[in-house]
Scaffold this active site. Structure first.
Site, PDB file in Angstrom:
ATOM      1  CE1 TYR A   1      -4.041   1.420  -0.612  1.00  0.00           C
ATOM      2  CE2 TYR A   1      -3.728   2.667   1.364  1.00  0.00           C
ATOM      3  CZ  TYR A   1      -4.440   2.383   0.358  1.00  0.00           C
ATOM      4  OH  TYR A   1      -5.382   3.328  -0.057  1.00  0.00           O
TER       5      TYR A   1
ATOM      6  CE  LYS B   1      -8.090   2.334   1.863  1.00  0.00           C
ATOM      7  NZ  LYS B   1      -7.434   3.504   2.102  1.00  0.00           N
TER       8      LYS B   1
ATOM      9  CD  GLU C   1      -9.490   4.165  -0.538  1.00  0.00           C
ATOM     10  OE1 GLU C   1      -8.481   4.880  -0.336  1.00  0.00           O
ATOM     11  OE2 GLU C   1     -10.184   4.094   0.242  1.00  0.00           O
ATOM     12  CG  ASP C   2      -8.002   7.155  -3.783  1.00  0.00           C
ATOM     13  OD1 ASP C   2      -7.773   7.625  -2.694  1.00  0.00           O
ATOM     14  OD2 ASP C   2      -6.645   6.238  -4.055  1.00  0.00           O
TER      15      ASP C   2
ATOM     16  CG  ASP D   1     -10.381   4.583   4.030  1.00  0.00           C
ATOM     17  OD1 ASP D   1     -10.573   4.557   5.467  1.00  0.00           O
ATOM     18  OD2 ASP D   1      -9.141   4.542   3.600  1.00  0.00           O
TER      19      ASP D   1
ATOM     20  CG  ASN E   1      -0.125   8.676   2.035  1.00  0.00           C
ATOM     21  OD1 ASN E   1       0.934   8.715   2.544  1.00  0.00           O
ATOM     22  ND2 ASN E   1      -1.277   8.603   2.617  1.00  0.00           N
TER      23      ASN E   1
END
Length: 599
Positions: A137, A208, A280-281, A303, A445
């Protein structure tokens, strides 16, 4: 001798296959137990023989197959004659892992292992979390996504295109596992801090869900990564000959919304109302919309908003034991006003209100800066919409972060906007000037996007700051003391939350569950950890953290009527543990098989 073994083998597997009908008579209680699952798996496995066993990562044990298993399963001679234990195989994996020349090569090696031998992959990952989590990850997964056209070997999960509208349920039915309990889905528009990577973003759901299993004990067969391909606005990918998705601009508007809506209903129809769907994203403009649209209709969470909020809030809660301040006595300044920081701000506000503050008092302690400067109600650069407006202040407009820090004198500064170096030397020194123990969280990140390094934060505050980051930084020694930067990784939160939600049959995931998870995570930080500069437990303890969070959430869910799995278990910890995956190899020798009774 060979003919005798062959005849015995055929008889064993013929008898096993003839018992497949017994599956329908297994009691409902047995279906919910690990033993019942193991029995059904063994029966199903009996239909696979020979080279197909070695090509199936769920069954393949490599050189760990015993001689008897090799003979009975028709693989004798297809692998080297030596029989190795799982522990011996682990040594081989670690040796190979450490010999790789780059983190991307290590990522490719581990994914290849997962494609060959699933249980060995999870065994090694779960026992070497500190070394391997940054590879499978963040931050390495970001690098893998950027090069996904080269990294791509074998498809994992489902790729659902906008062209598949009207047939999404049929595509879900193509997935071989019928008891999916956890889905991570992305459309690839905002991958980490790297932007729109389209289908190349599939590395995120895959990575994930690997952590769902390795850290949360959720069975890999119950996990499904999904990529929704609606195109990409990344012009570079339009001309990339290795790109594996639609080389067209993103579909937006009602057509896009209808596509996502069909997907959500198709998942519910296929897997039920307790199947967890983790967003996610997604782009900021869609992430909040979908969370508000679906949170009370489906079992879902985002998340990037809620998971990030919980892990950051946990770090703040733990930090208060160092700074000796109450939560309401802090002033928080956020660099960035995207989904991550908005989520953190909302959760901190909720925590202050739980401690007795009014909503107005809580909001007054939270200041935010976006790309156009401080969020103020009358700023000249234009109005503020959506969730940002909740945090806009009646204050003069300012757009320089260094000047804003000097003006507001915050006790905590939190960055999650992927603006590398945003916490300049002057910003960090100002934080140290106005606070004995300043809180500095550089959460963006990957590492290349971090607001500052741990070394800069510690050096410029004479080692007094409480520091956490989104990506890992090495320990740093200052004034004769070694400090260990806390990594505010969402992996401290989402595996435990998912495990608790799934085992309790939760149908909707309220923000209070994430606040409970954050509070429990902070409680797991010991005084010894704090003395080392940590605001999170070591990554090596993360499986125990996930179990603790899941058990705590189980207690909360049953107490507050959120659970649908009944009867309520007396021992919540044992109940949660009974669902958890073990990476130990199955034994495929007939005398160990226990067939379900017909009654």
């Amino acid at each position: 001798m060979a003919s005798v073994v062959s005849t015995a083998s055929r008889k064993v597997f013929s008898n096993a296959t003839s018992r497949l009908s017994l599956l329908t008579s297994v009691s409902s209680r047995e279906k919910s137990s690990n033993e019942g699952k193991r029995r059904r798996d063994l029966i199903n496995h009996s239909r696979v023989r020979g080279i197909d066993i070695l090509r199936n990562p769920k069954l393949n044990k490599g050189t760990a197959f015993t001689v008897k298993e090799r003979q009975l399963m028709g693989i004798h001679g297809l692998i080297p004659p030596v029989v190795r234990t799982m522990e011996e195989q682990t040594v081989r994996v670690l040796t190979n892992f450490r010999k790789r020349s780059s983190d991307l090569d290590r990522f490719i090696y581990l994914i290849s292992l997962q494609d060959r031998n699933e249980r060995l992959f999870y065994k090694v990952l779960s026992e070497n979390v500190e070394d391997m989590m940054p590879i499978v990850y963040t931050p390495t997964v970001g690098q893998a996504c950027e090069h996904y056209g080269i990294v791509f070997r074998r498809p994992r999960g489902l790729f659902i295109s906008i062209n598949d509208r009207g047939h999404i349920y049929d595509i879900l039915c193509n997935w071989p596992e019928r008891n999916v309990k956890a889905i991570v889905v992305t459309d690839g528009e905002r991958i980490l801090g790297l932007g729109d990577l389209g289908v190349y973003g599939m590395g995120i759901p895959v990575g994930k869900l690997s952590l769902y299993t390795a850290l949360g004990g959720i069975h890999p067969a119950k996990c499904l990564p999904i990529l929704l391909d609606v195109g990409t606005n990344n012009k570079k990918l339009h001309s990339d000959p290795l790109y594996i998705g639609r080389q067209e601009n993103r579909v937006t508007g009602p057509e896009y919304d209808d596509f996502v809506d069909e997907f959500m209903h198709a998942v519910q129809r296929r897997y039920g109302s307790t199947c967890l769907i983790q967003f996610e994203d997604f782009g900021n403009h869609n992430a909040f919309r979908f969370l508000e649209k679906y949170r009370n209709k489906f079992c879902t969470f985002n998340d990037d908003i809620q998971g990030t909020a919980a892990v950051a809030a946990a770090g703040v809660f733990a930090s208060l034991r160092i700074t000796k301040k109450k939560l309401i006595d802090n002033v928080f300044l956020f660099q960035g006003a995207g989904e991550a920081n908005i989520g953190i701000a909302q959760l901190l506000s909720l925590a202050m209100q739980e401690e007795g503050a009014t909503e107005a008092e809580a909001i007054s302690k939270i200041w935010m800066v976006d790309s156009r400067g401080l969020l103020t109600k009358e700023r000249p650069s234009g109005g503020i919409s959506g969730h940002k407006a909740d945090f806009a202040k009646d204050f003069k407009h300012m757009n320089n972060l260094e000047e804003i820090v000097e003006e507001l004198k915050p006790s905590a500064i939190i960055g999650a906007a992927a603006v590398a170096g945003a916490f300049t030397e002057k910003v960090i020194k100002s934080m140290g000037k106005y606070n004995e123990r300043p809180i500095i969280f550089a959460l963006s990140n990957p590492t290349s996007k971090a607001e500052c390094s741990a070394e800069d934060a510690y050096t410029l505050t004479e080692g007094r700051c409480v520091f956490a980051s989104g990506s890992p930084f090495p320990s740093f020694t200052i004034n004769g003391k070694t400090l260990y930067p806390g990594q505010g990784n969402n992996a401290y939160i989402f595996p435990g939350v998912a495990l608790g939600v799934i085992t309790c049959g939760v149908r909707h995931v309220p923000d209070l569950l994430f606040l409970r998870a954050a509070q429990r995570l902070a409680e797991l930080v010991t005084d010894e950890h704090l003395a080392e500069g940590r605001v999170y437990p070591p990554l090596s303890d993360i499986q125990e953290v996930s179990l603790n969070i899941a058990v705590d959430l189980a207690e909360y869910c049953y107490t507050n009527g959120l659970a649908s799995a009944y009867p309520e278990p007396d021992d919540k910890e044992e109940y949660v543990k009974s669902f958890m995956y073990t990476s130990e190899y199955e034994i495929f020798e007939p005398e160990t098989w226990e067939w379900p009774d017909k009654a």
